[in-house]
Design an enzyme around this catalytic site. Structure first.
Site, PDB file in Angstrom:
ATOM      1  N   HIS A 143       0.878  -1.173   0.000  1.00 17.64           N
ATOM      2  CA  HIS A 143       0.000   0.000   0.000  1.00 17.64           C
ATOM      3  C   HIS A 143       0.918   1.226   0.000  1.00 17.64           C
ATOM      4  O   HIS A 143       1.950   1.228   0.674  1.00 17.64           O
ATOM      5  CB  HIS A 143      -0.859   0.067   1.281  1.00 17.64           C
ATOM      6  CG  HIS A 143      -2.076  -0.804   1.269  1.00 17.64           C
ATOM      7  ND1 HIS A 143      -2.482  -1.497   2.396  1.00 17.64           N
ATOM      8  CD2 HIS A 143      -2.996  -1.066   0.307  1.00 17.64           C
ATOM      9  CE1 HIS A 143      -3.597  -2.163   2.109  1.00 17.64           C
ATOM     10  NE2 HIS A 143      -3.925  -1.919   0.857  1.00 17.64           N
ATOM     11  N   CYS A 201      -2.463   3.395   8.808  1.00 20.29           N
ATOM     12  CA  CYS A 201      -3.461   2.386   8.392  1.00 20.29           C
ATOM     13  C   CYS A 201      -4.610   2.278   9.373  1.00 20.29           C
ATOM     14  O   CYS A 201      -5.714   1.899   9.002  1.00 20.29           O
ATOM     15  CB  CYS A 201      -2.874   0.980   8.332  1.00 20.29           C
ATOM     16  SG  CYS A 201      -1.383   0.766   7.447  1.00 20.29           S
TER      17      CYS A 201
HETATM   18  N1  ARG Z   1      -3.453  -7.052   6.956  1.00 11.67           N
HETATM   19  C1  ARG Z   1      -3.887  -5.862   6.227  1.00 11.67           C
HETATM   20  C2  ARG Z   1      -3.845  -6.136   4.748  1.00 11.67           C
HETATM   21  O1  ARG Z   1      -2.994  -6.863   4.291  1.00 11.67           O
HETATM   22  C3  ARG Z   1      -3.037  -4.695   6.585  1.00 11.67           C
HETATM   23  C4  ARG Z   1      -3.504  -3.403   5.971  1.00 11.67           C
HETATM   24  C5  ARG Z   1      -2.666  -2.234   6.319  1.00 11.67           C
HETATM   25  N2  ARG Z   1      -3.231  -1.058   5.808  1.00 11.67           N
HETATM   26  C6  ARG Z   1      -2.584  -0.126   5.125  1.00 11.67           C
HETATM   27  N3  ARG Z   1      -3.258   0.921   4.772  1.00 11.67           N
HETATM   28  N4  ARG Z   1      -1.348  -0.284   4.744  1.00 11.67           N
HETATM   29  O2  ARG Z   1      -4.646  -5.637   3.981  1.00 11.67           O
END
Ligand code: ARG
Length: 297
Positions: free
Chosen positions: A177, A273
């Protein structure tokens, strides 16, 4: 002036029970689920405490069993000027969150915290503000695509908000992300982790950010999820930082709050996040229509 307002999700049902990114190790979680859960509750309490102390308001959404990653509402959607696009997740494990976040957005709309909720067309993959970071200093979005969001999703959101969106392809599975590898700070600095991007992406960043405002995160900063920071005014809230980054931020005049978010890092997420800013754009004098209500106590 209202306070910066963040949506957060209670971690009662948080766990690492599947793996959809390289940080997620269900095996490690299951070695001590009770301890992890306790640490997650403590980390969440410290995070909301740090946000409140820094002058923010928080809206807490209850967790939902069977949707452990709901604790990462940055992925729920993109919010600007009181309008919200709802995310479309790539993985079935997270698609279950879409109706929950839709309902949450509708409830926020009823209370006047959001003006309009927009559902993206089929074929779009777009994991919310995790891949769509508002840079208030430049009045543009930095928009990630590749591992999670696709170009179609990126273009659809850019069209909804009618603001410039700089598309950045994410080059590694670790930094899946955009919020794991890029963070625009309120003073105009952009903290980023160069190896997470393609050469073209790095060029796109350098083209728009003056060299003296471009702050490079080290391997250690990135691995500690310190790029995944919440920033407003002179306040920065992030996971536990290394000394060098602490120094860089304090030199630039930021006040840093550090929080132990280890259980969430084991899921591939940290401070940014775990929040979704709801009042982006609403502090601009030119913003029409929507009047933000003071959040309830
Ligand atoms: N376990 C989540 C996923 O893989 C973590 C998300 C983290 N969020 C972020 N905005 N980076 O989607």
């Amino acid at each position: 002036m209202h306070s910066p307002t963040f949506l957060v999700v209670d971690p009662a049902h948080f766990e690492v029970s599947y793996s959809i990114n390289p940080w997620m190790e269900p095996g490690r979680w299951s070695e001590d689920p009770a301890g992890q859960r306790r640490a997650a509750r403590a980390g969440f309490a410290d995070l909301t405490g740090a946000l409140l102390r820094a002058g923010a308001a928080v809206e807490v959404l209850p967790g939902v069993s069977g949707a452990p990653d709901l604790v990462f509402p940055a992925n729920a959607g993109v919010v600007l000027d009181g309008r919200a696009t709802l995310a479309r997740f790539r993985h079935p494990e997270r698609q279950v969150e879409e109706p929950v976040f839709l309902q949450a957005f509708e409830a926020l709309r009823t209370r006047g915290l959001i003006g309009e909720v927009i559902v993206l067309p089929d074929g779009c993959l777009q994991e919310g503000a995790g891949d769509f970071l508002w840079d208030a200093h430049r009045a543009l979005f930095w928009a990630g695509h590749g591992p999670r969001s696709n170009r179609r999703g990126l273009d659809a959101v850019a069209e909804v908000f009618a603001r410039p969106a700089v598309a950045l392809e994410l080059a590694t599975p670790q930094f899946y992300h955009l919020d794991t590898c890029l963070c625009p700070l309120p003073g105009g600095e952009v903290l980023y982790y160069p190896p997470a991007f393609t050469a073209e992406g790095r060029r796109a960043i350098r083209d728009r950010v003056d060299a003296d405002l471009l702050l490079e995160a080290s391997d250690e900063d990135a691995a500690r999820f310190c790029v995944n920071a919440v920033a407003f005014g002179r306040e920065v809230v992030m996971a536990q930082a290394a000394d060098r980054l602490r120094g860089v931020l304090s030199e630039r005049g930021y006040r840093l709050s550090e929080v132990d978010l280890a259980p969430f890092i084991l899921s591939g997420g940290a401070a940014y996040c775990m929040t979704l800013r709801l009042d982006r754009g609403l502090d601009r004098a030119s913003t029409p229509a929507l009047v933000l209500q003071e959040p309830a106590e």
